[in-house]
Design a protein around this motif. Structure first.
Motif, short mmCIF file in Angstrom:
data_model
loop_
_atom_site.label_atom_id
_atom_site.label_comp_id
_atom_site.label_asym_id
_atom_site.label_seq_id
_atom_site.Cartn_x
_atom_site.Cartn_y
_atom_site.Cartn_z
N ARG A 1 -30.63 -5.63 27.39
CA ARG A 1 -31.48 -6.50 26.59
C ARG A 1 -31.05 -6.42 25.12
O ARG A 1 -31.03 -5.34 24.53
CB ARG A 1 -32.96 -6.09 26.70
CG ARG A 1 -33.57 -6.29 28.08
CD ARG A 1 -33.67 -7.76 28.43
NE ARG A 1 -34.28 -7.95 29.75
CZ ARG A 1 -33.60 -7.95 30.90
NH1 ARG A 1 -32.29 -7.77 30.89
NH2 ARG A 1 -34.23 -8.14 32.04
N GLY A 2 -30.70 -7.56 24.56
CA GLY A 2 -30.32 -7.61 23.16
C GLY A 2 -29.11 -6.75 22.83
O GLY A 2 -29.02 -6.17 21.74
N LEU A 3 -28.16 -6.69 23.76
CA LEU A 3 -26.98 -5.84 23.57
C LEU A 3 -26.10 -6.41 22.45
O LEU A 3 -25.69 -7.57 22.51
CB LEU A 3 -26.19 -5.77 24.87
CG LEU A 3 -25.23 -4.59 25.06
CD1 LEU A 3 -25.98 -3.28 24.98
CD2 LEU A 3 -24.50 -4.72 26.39
N ARG A 4 -25.85 -5.59 21.45
CA ARG A 4 -25.12 -6.07 20.27
C ARG A 4 -24.10 -5.01 19.83
O ARG A 4 -24.39 -3.82 19.79
CB ARG A 4 -26.07 -6.38 19.12
CG ARG A 4 -25.40 -6.97 17.88
CD ARG A 4 -26.41 -7.37 16.83
NE ARG A 4 -25.74 -7.87 15.62
CZ ARG A 4 -25.33 -9.12 15.45
NH1 ARG A 4 -25.54 -10.00 16.43
NH2 ARG A 4 -24.73 -9.51 14.34
N LYS A 5 -22.91 -5.50 19.49
CA LYS A 5 -21.85 -4.62 18.99
C LYS A 5 -21.08 -5.36 17.91
O LYS A 5 -20.57 -6.46 18.13
CB LYS A 5 -20.91 -4.21 20.12
CG LYS A 5 -19.68 -3.43 19.66
CD LYS A 5 -20.04 -2.06 19.13
CE LYS A 5 -18.77 -1.30 18.72
NZ LYS A 5 -19.10 0.07 18.21
N THR A 6 -20.99 -4.73 16.74
CA THR A 6 -20.25 -5.30 15.62
C THR A 6 -19.16 -4.34 15.20
O THR A 6 -19.41 -3.15 15.00
CB THR A 6 -21.19 -5.57 14.42
OG1 THR A 6 -22.26 -6.43 14.84
CG2 THR A 6 -20.42 -6.26 13.29
N TYR A 7 -17.95 -4.86 15.10
CA TYR A 7 -16.81 -4.06 14.67
C TYR A 7 -16.59 -4.22 13.17
O TYR A 7 -17.37 -4.87 12.47
CB TYR A 7 -15.55 -4.46 15.45
CG TYR A 7 -15.59 -4.04 16.91
CD1 TYR A 7 -15.41 -2.71 17.28
CD2 TYR A 7 -15.81 -4.98 17.91
CE1 TYR A 7 -15.44 -2.32 18.61
CE2 TYR A 7 -15.83 -4.60 19.25
CZ TYR A 7 -15.65 -3.27 19.60
OH TYR A 7 -15.68 -2.90 20.92
N ALA A 8 -15.52 -3.64 12.68
CA ALA A 8 -15.20 -3.70 11.26
C ALA A 8 -15.06 -5.14 10.79
O ALA A 8 -14.70 -6.04 11.56
CB ALA A 8 -13.91 -2.94 10.99
N LYS A 9 -15.35 -5.35 9.52
CA LYS A 9 -15.26 -6.66 8.87
C LYS A 9 -16.22 -7.68 9.48
O LYS A 9 -15.99 -8.88 9.42
CB LYS A 9 -13.83 -7.19 8.91
CG LYS A 9 -12.83 -6.31 8.16
CD LYS A 9 -11.43 -6.90 8.17
CE LYS A 9 -10.45 -5.99 7.41
NZ LYS A 9 -9.07 -6.55 7.42
N GLY A 10 -17.29 -7.17 10.10
CA GLY A 10 -18.33 -8.05 10.61
C GLY A 10 -18.00 -8.79 11.87
O GLY A 10 -18.69 -9.75 12.23
N VAL A 11 -16.95 -8.38 12.59
CA VAL A 11 -16.59 -9.04 13.85
C VAL A 11 -17.64 -8.71 14.91
O VAL A 11 -17.86 -7.54 15.24
CB VAL A 11 -15.20 -8.61 14.32
CG1 VAL A 11 -14.89 -9.22 15.68
CG2 VAL A 11 -14.14 -9.02 13.30
N VAL A 12 -18.30 -9.73 15.44
CA VAL A 12 -19.37 -9.54 16.44
C VAL A 12 -18.77 -9.70 17.84
O VAL A 12 -18.32 -10.77 18.22
CB VAL A 12 -20.51 -10.55 16.23
CG1 VAL A 12 -21.59 -10.36 17.30
CG2 VAL A 12 -21.11 -10.39 14.83
N ALA A 13 -18.78 -8.61 18.60
CA ALA A 13 -18.25 -8.64 19.96
C ALA A 13 -19.34 -8.95 20.98
O ALA A 13 -19.09 -9.63 21.97
CB ALA A 13 -17.57 -7.31 20.30
N LEU A 14 -20.53 -8.42 20.76
CA LEU A 14 -21.69 -8.71 21.61
C LEU A 14 -22.81 -9.18 20.70
O LEU A 14 -23.13 -8.51 19.71
CB LEU A 14 -22.12 -7.48 22.40
CG LEU A 14 -21.15 -6.99 23.47
CD1 LEU A 14 -21.61 -5.66 24.04
CD2 LEU A 14 -20.99 -8.01 24.59
#
Length: 295
Positions: A9-22
């Motif tokens: 639920r609401g799975l979110r992952k952000t990498y460096a420089k604001g790259v949103v993967a989830l």
């Protein structure tokens, strides 16, 4: 109803420089299912698998076999097996040593079963990993995981780079010798056409969001594909398809939730394949093809 093996639920992952993967992904994976997690490059598939396996931090809620992989990964790995898209065994290791190692570290490893699986291949116990072809390494990986009594098997592009014969043999072995309707299998692949007949459920992901979450046997009740002529195209477009393409002068349109009675006079109706829906959902100009999470 049984609790899902995986609940996000609401799975979110952000990498460096604001790259949103989830980006707030919601999905369930039920027990005893074969689920295809599919999407284009960079859609978030591998990041989702890493979250499920406890290999990366994330935001949101995630339960895998009733555990939070962020804090209970050690216990979780007793019940989960994983094959990655790259070889992870050291090249200097001999096959028999790989068997020794897994037998020594995993309490639910059945060495006799692994030996039986390898006996049906050309993989030799004395060979070093570096001497094996990519196909043989995949066979060794499969033998190791098939000998573990796991509740969840996660496959990340398991046949990447293999020829058709090895790919077909891999999936046949998986179904005939491993899957028992109690184990859950989650697989990511770009070879949609090769696995769609194996799947019980499909999860399509794009830009970090789930755009389709459905049991395969429910897809014909929801989606319909129309093959029509240029003369009927304006009327067909007026019924708001989620995707359209042209093939040899005829137009193929995919509809979500449209009554077939509205379409019968406009051309030939078909049930779209998972590959058709993959293209439709990835190229849809809006989110009309999205669905909620099945409870």
């Amino acid at each position: 109803m049984n609790q899902p093996v995986i609940k996000a639920r609401g799975l979110r992952k952000t990498y460096a420089k604001g790259v949103v993967a989830l980006d707030g992904a919601d999905f369930n994976v039920g027990a005893g299912r074969i689920v295809g997690l599919m999407g284009p490059n960079g859609a978030g598939k591998t990041t989702a698998l890493k979250a499920i396996l406890g290999l990366t931090p994330f935001e949101g809620e995630l339960s895998v076999l009733g555990r939070d992989p962020r804090v209970a990964r050690d216990q979780l790995m007793n019940d989960v097996c994983f094959i990655a898209d790259v070889a992870v065994l050291p090249k200097w290791l001999r096959v028999r040593n790989a068997l020794d190692y897994v037998a020594g570290v995993h309490p639910r490893f059945d060495r006799a079963k692994a030996e039986d699986v390898l006996a049906r291949t050309e993989v030799r116990r004395g060979s070093r990993i570096g001497e094996l072809s990519k196909g043989m390494i995949t066979q060794l990986h499969l033998a190791l995981i098939m000998a573990i009594d796991a509740r969840l098997l996660v496959l990340d592009e398991p046949t990447l780079g293999l020829d058709l014969l090895y790919r077909r043999t891999f999936y046949e072995a998986l179904l005939n010798d491993y899957f028992d309707h109690e184990t859950t299998i989650l697989v990511t692949t770009h070879q949609v056409e090769e696995v769609e007949h194996l799947l019980t459920d499909v999860l399509l992901i794009n830009h970090g969001r789930i755009v389709l979450d459905s049991a395969v046997d429910q897809l014909p009740n929801r989606f319909v594909q129309l093959v029509t002529t240029p003369a009927n195209l304006p009327a067909a477009r007026a019924l708001q398809p989620v995707h359209e393409r042209e093939v040899f002068g005829r137009h193929v349109l995919v509809y979500d939730g449209r009554d077939t009675a509205d379409l019968e006079a406009l051309g030939e109706l078909r049930t779209p394949s998972i590959a058709d829906l993959f293209v439709a959902c990835m190229q849809a100009p809006n989110t009309a093809a999205q669905t909620g999470v099945r409870q």
